[in-house]
Write a protein that holds these residues in place. Structure first.
Motif: not given
Length: 580
Positions: A352-364
């Motif tokens: 999961l940590f290796d593909t997290l950026a590809a499958i998620s949307e980031e919020h601060q």
């Protein structure tokens, strides 16, 4: 005008004596290709009517974005019921329970300042906007317009929740203003407080129960002496939660209760006659002494099984119904073929940590908020922050996690925190500090009772040694498009138990058939086949197999993706019998 009416306790249809013998089936729990098969079996059992809830979150998953296609094509389902020769009872109330996610409410309501299931104008305005789109899908099918719909429910088991009579009247009025001129009804348990809270003027009252029919009907007659009797939900089976035994009820016991209903001259609706499946993330949950999420299967130990098979209970019910009415001479449809495709191996994987950026949307986020605050309805949410050190012999506390969290320190798994077991986790923070990641799974919102408001994720904050932690990066993972998983980003740097995506393929020669997927040795997660979310699995049981309907398969290569939260198990196994 063709319409349901009554004289005393005798129900009439177009002026002739009529008894409703109905079975509940939810179109959104069955792939559309199988609707006709299930409807024909319902008719063959002796039913003259099919009943369905309508789930608001199926039709308006995001506010103002409506869906009436595929599994959500209620108009097609109702029309098909008429073709088969069945009348239809529709329960379109904004709240349905049904062991369905949030009782049918869309998750976006949780971002609004309003009170649900009462005469709050803010809430009613949302229902009205939904009805403006939904009811025109139904009105052409009303019996008064030549269609099969003979009755509609205004609210569902409201006496188990509240006592706002103005709200019940508003619910009635909203339907009538949009052209609904068929018989309107309520359904409640056969207890004084439930009937007092759930009944309302000008609306037919029905009762729900699983046994002791005469006691239930006698209680209803105390409140409604001059109307037909009906059990709107005859609970002839039951649903399952994780961590429990699979619920069953003998065919003999259920048939005896049915006989008691029909001998009284009453109408009946089997809940369920065909349960179907909580595909995707759409299972609900109960919350009594603790949070209890419902399993993926909604087989319900019904007369027609999850995969559409005729059961002994079907024949027992048909025999009883045959005592009171003439059964159809059409042959009982055969069970659909099943296939045991055998075992398939995992071809590749990515943590999961290796593909997290590809499958998620980031919020601060200054504080960790529930997933709804980030516009997320279902799936998983990753909360990440940095903790300064050194902090020896510390304790990490997630304050009110909904529902299950995996905790990582510098991407090393250090523990699980569960809503029903809210323990703290001992941690040691080195001098240089550490990265803290918390992956939270929404296991299904509460669908019944006073705990209905059920926001998901981290709902009150994270504390280290009593101190709230601030400034988080939050990544939402609804997993709506599994094709985004970046299998080419796999690395070997992460060790120990890790959430990961695993890809396999099933090759089928010829026409696909129904099958059942077993995940021996796997711990907990979600399965996708050809992009379709089959639902959740969990080693705690009772459910051990996932139903795979043939229409989501195809001849040739079928892509399987498993999102496993803990560790890979054995080869995936496809068998021709389920284990519930």
């Amino acid at each position: 005008m063709t319409q349901l009416s009554w004289e005393g306790q005798q129900m009439l249809l177009n002026g002739e004596p009529f008894r409703i013998i109905s079975g509940a089936m939810h179109y959104w729990r069955v792939v559309p290709e199988y609707w006709e098969d299930r409807l024909r079996k319902i008719k063959a059992m002796g039913c003259n009517t099919v009943e369905t809830y309508i789930a608001w979150n199926v039709h308006e998953p995001k506010e103002g974005q409506f869906n009436f296609k595929g599994m959500a094509d209620v108009s097609r389902f109702v029309a098909l019921a008429k073709e088969v020769g069945l009348y239809v009872i529709v329960r379109p109330a904004s709240y349905i329970c049904a062991e369905w996610e949030f009782g049918g409410f869309p998750a976006w309501l949780l971002n609004e300042e309003m009170e649900l299931r009462c005469n709050d104008p803010r809430y009613l305005s949302k229902v009205e906007a939904y009805y403006d789109q939904l009811i025109p899908e139904l009105t052409p099918h009303l019996i008064t317009n030549g269609g099969p719909i003979i009755a509609m429910q205004i609210e569902n088991e409201y006496g188990s929740y509240g006592n706002d009579k103005a709200y019940l009247q508003a619910s009635k009025q909203m339907l009538e203003e949009r052209g609904v001129d068929v018989l309107l009804f309520t359904s409640d348990g056969p207890q004084d407080d439930m009937l007092q809270g759930g009944m309302t003027e000008g609306v037919w009252a029905t009762v729900n129960f699983g046994s002791r029919a005469n006691d239930a009907f006698d209680k209803l007659l105390e409140y409604q002496p001059d109307a037909p009797l009906m059990c709107m939900e005859f609970w002839n089976g039951w649903f399952d939660h994780w961590h429990e035994e699979h619920h069953t009820r003998s065919a003999q016991s259920a048939a005896e209760s049915l006989d008691e209903i029909l001998a009284r001259g009453a109408s009946v609706n089997f809940y369920m006659v065909h349960g179907g499946t909580n595909f995707g993330f759409m299972n609900g949950a109960n919350h009594g002494e603790r949070f209890e999420p419902t399993v993926t299967s909604y087989d319900y130990d019904a007369a027609i099984s999850e995969c559409g098979d005729i059961t002994p209970k079907f024949h027992a019910f048909r025999d009883v119904i045959g005592k009171y009415t003439t059964l159809s001479e059409e042959p009982i449809p055969a069970n659909l073929p099943k296939a045991a495709y055998g075992a398939v191996d995992v071809k590749r994987s990515v943590k999961l940590f290796d593909t997290l950026a590809a499958i998620s949307e980031e919020h601060q986020s200054v504080t960790p908020e529930p997933m709804e605050a980030y516009g997320q309805a279902f799936g998983f949410t990753m909360y990440s922050t940095t903790i300064t050190g050194p902090r020896p012999e510390s304790h990490l506390k997630i304050q009110d996690v909904h529902d299950r969290a995996l905790v990582f320190l510098d991407k090393k798994f250090i523990g699980v925190v569960e809503r029903w077991n809210p323990t703290s986790i001992p941690v040691v923070i080195p001098e240089g500090g550490a990265a803290l990641d918390i992956l939270v799974e929404n296991m299904g919102r509460v669908n019944y009772g006073p705990q209905l408001i059920d926001r998901k994720g981290i709902t009150h904050g994270v504390r280290l040694n009593g101190q709230f932690q601030f400034h988080w990066t939050v990544r939402t993972m609804p997993l709506e498009d599994i094709a985004q998983v970046a299998f080419d980003q796999a690395s070997s740097e992460l060790t120990g138990p890790q959430p990961a995506f695993y890809e396999a393929e099933l090759n089928i020669d010829g026409e696909p058939q129904d099958t059942f997927l077993y995940l021996d040795g796997w711990k907990k997660g979600v399965v996708f086949i050809n992009g379709f979310n089959l639902g959740r699995y969990w080693e705690v049981g009772p459910q051990k197999s996932l139903y795979v309907p043939a229409p989501i398969l195809k001849s040739g290569r079928n892509e399987i993706v498993v999102f496993e939260l803990h560790e890979q198990g054995e080869a995936l196994r496809f068998e021709d019998v389920p284990e519930l």
